[in-house]
Design a protein around this motif. Structure first.
Motif, PDB file in Angstrom:
ATOM      1  N   ALA A 172      20.170 -30.911 -25.216  1.00 26.78           N
ATOM      2  CA  ALA A 172      20.867 -31.926 -26.010  1.00 26.78           C
ATOM      3  C   ALA A 172      22.132 -31.304 -26.569  1.00 26.78           C
ATOM      4  O   ALA A 172      22.091 -30.213 -27.145  1.00 26.78           O
ATOM      5  CB  ALA A 172      19.977 -32.436 -27.143  1.00 26.78           C
ATOM      6  N   ASN A 173      23.221 -32.008 -26.387  1.00 29.43           N
ATOM      7  CA  ASN A 173      24.511 -31.500 -26.881  1.00 29.43           C
ATOM      8  C   ASN A 173      24.800 -30.096 -26.378  1.00 29.43           C
ATOM      9  O   ASN A 173      25.398 -29.266 -27.081  1.00 29.43           O
ATOM     10  CB  ASN A 173      24.562 -31.521 -28.408  1.00 29.43           C
ATOM     11  CG  ASN A 173      24.565 -32.929 -28.973  1.00 29.43           C
ATOM     12  OD1 ASN A 173      24.535 -33.912 -28.226  1.00 29.43           O
ATOM     13  ND2 ASN A 173      24.596 -33.034 -30.282  1.00 29.43           N
ATOM     14  N   GLY A 174      24.329 -29.809 -25.170  1.00 32.63           N
ATOM     15  CA  GLY A 174      24.608 -28.514 -24.569  1.00 32.63           C
ATOM     16  C   GLY A 174      23.730 -27.385 -25.049  1.00 32.63           C
ATOM     17  O   GLY A 174      23.953 -26.230 -24.674  1.00 32.63           O
ATOM     18  N   VAL A 175      22.698 -27.667 -25.858  1.00 28.04           N
ATOM     19  CA  VAL A 175      21.798 -26.608 -26.327  1.00 28.04           C
ATOM     20  C   VAL A 175      20.385 -26.900 -25.852  1.00 28.04           C
ATOM     21  O   VAL A 175      19.971 -28.055 -25.732  1.00 28.04           O
ATOM     22  CB  VAL A 175      21.830 -26.486 -27.873  1.00 28.04           C
ATOM     23  CG1 VAL A 175      23.208 -26.083 -28.349  1.00 28.04           C
ATOM     24  CG2 VAL A 175      21.406 -27.784 -28.529  1.00 28.04           C
ATOM     25  N   ASP A 176      19.654 -25.820 -25.541  1.00 20.49           N
ATOM     26  CA  ASP A 176      18.270 -25.951 -25.087  1.00 20.49           C
ATOM     27  C   ASP A 176      17.351 -26.202 -26.275  1.00 20.49           C
ATOM     28  O   ASP A 176      17.537 -25.643 -27.359  1.00 20.49           O
ATOM     29  CB  ASP A 176      17.833 -24.697 -24.354  1.00 20.49           C
ATOM     30  CG  ASP A 176      18.596 -24.495 -23.062  1.00 20.49           C
ATOM     31  OD1 ASP A 176      18.765 -25.484 -22.327  1.00 20.49           O
ATOM     32  OD2 ASP A 176      19.037 -23.351 -22.802  1.00 20.49           O
ATOM     33  N   CYS A 177      16.335 -27.036 -26.050  1.00 20.74           N
ATOM     34  CA  CYS A 177      15.426 -27.443 -27.127  1.00 20.74           C
ATOM     35  C   CYS A 177      13.978 -27.153 -26.773  1.00 20.74           C
ATOM     36  O   CYS A 177      13.604 -27.094 -25.591  1.00 20.74           O
ATOM     37  CB  CYS A 177      15.578 -28.937 -27.424  1.00 20.74           C
ATOM     38  SG  CYS A 177      17.206 -29.408 -28.031  1.00 20.74           S
ATOM     39  N   MET A 178      13.155 -26.997 -27.836  1.00 17.19           N
ATOM     40  CA  MET A 178      11.711 -26.859 -27.683  1.00 17.19           C
ATOM     41  C   MET A 178      11.045 -28.166 -28.096  1.00 17.19           C
ATOM     42  O   MET A 178      11.315 -28.701 -29.175  1.00 17.19           O
ATOM     43  CB  MET A 178      11.181 -25.715 -28.544  1.00 17.19           C
ATOM     44  CG  MET A 178      11.478 -24.339 -27.976  1.00 17.19           C
ATOM     45  SD  MET A 178      10.542 -23.041 -28.797  1.00 17.19           S
ATOM     46  CE  MET A 178      11.332 -23.038 -30.387  1.00 17.19           C
TER      47      MET A 178
END
Length: 490
Positions: A36-42
């Motif tokens: 999301a928004n270029g960042v990886d999420c958990m």
């Protein structure tokens, strides 16, 4: 088919999907990547929404980047689309160069009114060093946001007197008191200093204000934080010096009043005596009619002398007094009629250490103890029937220091060090499953647990809070807060 989604680890591909036929054993089929928004999420938690499922996740924060909460939508559990924007941000911490700050682990619920509730965690370091570091970063953030505040303290106080010439002398008076209202000064009728005992005949309320060496009396139990009508042990509501006369007190531990309100008994603890008033006082500092000096009763069997009385109880017929020194309960079968009249019965429980208080209705009988048994721990000894023999041993024991009262319909209310209990009937064993167990945030008891019923209200000593907590009705649920306090505005 059951589906499970789980997030874990720090890598971008460590969100997993698995399936099961029975909802118990799942087989992971593939890792998944959420961005999301270029960042990886958990991945964290999801909830059904119209047309599919919305899942919530937080990003793998890098140094200088706080955790934020994002959401993803799916119609089939296979294809995921990141919702635009951020669901929840760690506002104010995004300027800090400390990794891991922010919000994590969101869980979502939908309320009956249709609104959504998010519960999440923030990273609060656990060790003292971490907490100090955490607080320093918060201060840095506050300064960077321009929120530094400077407050001038308008302190007004009497400066210490000038130094006197010469050496110190034995017995020399102090010149100044810190932490108090002054020498021989209580601060007023509603400034309590460790109240340790309560009594009522159902109408009046009496409070043993221990460290102020006085007993406060409301002729009618108060319905708000109003001053008492009378004081015993002092000539007025300001003075608090101890004394040894019958009109004085020294560290009173507890108080009792007969059901008809005609007689009062006070344990004058540091004077090793019990003071009895044969009629309800009508003026401040009224002297007691009878004094029972525990040292006069002696010990003929080589045991510790009787002394340091804490607890007292009477039903207008019998009188029971706890001798903490001597580990005994002294019982008179009728109210003493003269000074130093010896007790009719001395009860010495086998495992008593330093017994403190008595709770009874004339039948059920309990004695609390600060150092009960071989391990010297707080306990409360209970006799199902009023003891009539010096060798009578308790029927059971609670592992807590408890003191309280019976209601007119014979419910039992006991206050302890950290909890207040209400039983619908007197317990017959060491059960702790009371009908109501109160643990108010404001309740900070120690050596002064006590509770009484007056005017239909429940009054509870708050020893280390220096006040008395009051419920306008006998509480019916565990989380019922007090309605007001005596000795405190809130």
């Amino acid at each position: 088919t059951w589906h499970i989604f789980a997030g874990g680890g720090r890598g971008p591909d460590e969100n997993w999907h698995g399936t099961s036929r029975d909802g118990r054993k799942f087989i992971a089929d593939r890792p998944m990547r959420f961005t999301a928004n270029g960042v990886d999420c958990m991945m964290a938690n999801g909830i059904p929404v119209p047309g599919g499922v919305r899942f919530y996740a937080f990003n793998n924060a890098r140094p200088g980047q706080p955790h934020r909460i994002y959401s993803f939508f799916t119609r089939d559990g296979t294809t995921w689309t990141a919702d635009p924007g951020v669901r929840l941000d760690a506002d104010g911490l995004d300027t800090l160069e400390m990794p891991g700050f922010g919000v994590q682990d969101p869980a979502i619920g939908r309320l009956k009114d249709g609104t959504y509730l998010m519960v999440y965690t923030t990273r609060i370091p656990g060790t003292r060093q971490q907490r100090e570091q955490n607080e320093s970063f918060r201060r840095v953030a506050s300064v960077r946001r321009g929120e530094l505040r400077v407050e001038k303290i308008d302190s007004r106080y009497r400066p210490a007197p000038t130094v006197k010439p010469g050496r110190f002398l034995t017995g020399q008076d102090a010149d100044l008191m810190l932490g108090g209202f002054g020498f021989n000064n209580t601060g007023g009728p509603l400034r309590f200093n460790h109240p340790t005992g309560l009594a009522s005949d159902g109408k009046a309320l009496l409070v043993a204000d221990r460290w102020n060496n006085r007993v406060l009396i409301w002729k009618t139990a108060p319905t708000k934080n109003t001053p008492p009508d009378l004081v015993l042990g002092q000539p007025d509501f300001t003075q608090n010096n101890p004394g040894t006369g019958k009109h004085q007190l020294n560290w009173p531990g507890n108080i009792a009043i007969t059901p008809d309100g005609s007689r009062i008994a006070v344990t004058d603890t540091n004077n090793d005596r019990i003071l009895l008033w044969n009629s309800f006082p009508t003026k401040n500092g009224a002297p007691a009619d009878i004094a029972l000096n525990l040292e006069q009763f002696g010990q003929r069997d080589g045991r510790m002398r009787f002394g340091w009385p804490w607890g007292v109880w009477t039903d207008g017929k019998k009188l029971a007094v706890v001798a903490t020194h001597g580990a005994a309960v002294l019982i008179w079968n009728s109210i003493p009629a003269r000074d130093n009249q010896p007790p009719d019965l001395v009860l010495r429980p086998r495992n008593a250490g330093t017994p403190r208080n008595v709770t009874s209705d004339g039948r059920w009988f309990a004695v609390s103890d600060h150092n009960y048994g071989p391990r010297s721990r707080p306990g409360t000894m209970v006799w199902r029937a009023f003891p009539t023999s010096p060798t009578a041993e308790p029927d059971f024991t609670w592992s807590e220091w408890l003191k309280g009262t019976f209601t007119p319909d014979r419910k039992l209310v006991l206050a302890g060090i950290s909890s207040i209990y209400v039983w619908n009937t007197p317990p017959q064993d060491n059960q702790t499953d009371a009908a109501v167990v109160l643990r108010p945030d404001a309740y900070r008891n120690g050596d002064g647990p006590d509770a009484v019923i007056a005017g239909g209200r429940l009054y509870v000593c708050n020893y280390n809070g220096n006040n008395v907590l009051v419920w306008n009705v006998l509480p019916r649920r565990d989380d019922q807060p007090p309605d007001f306090a005596l000795g405190s505005d809130t």
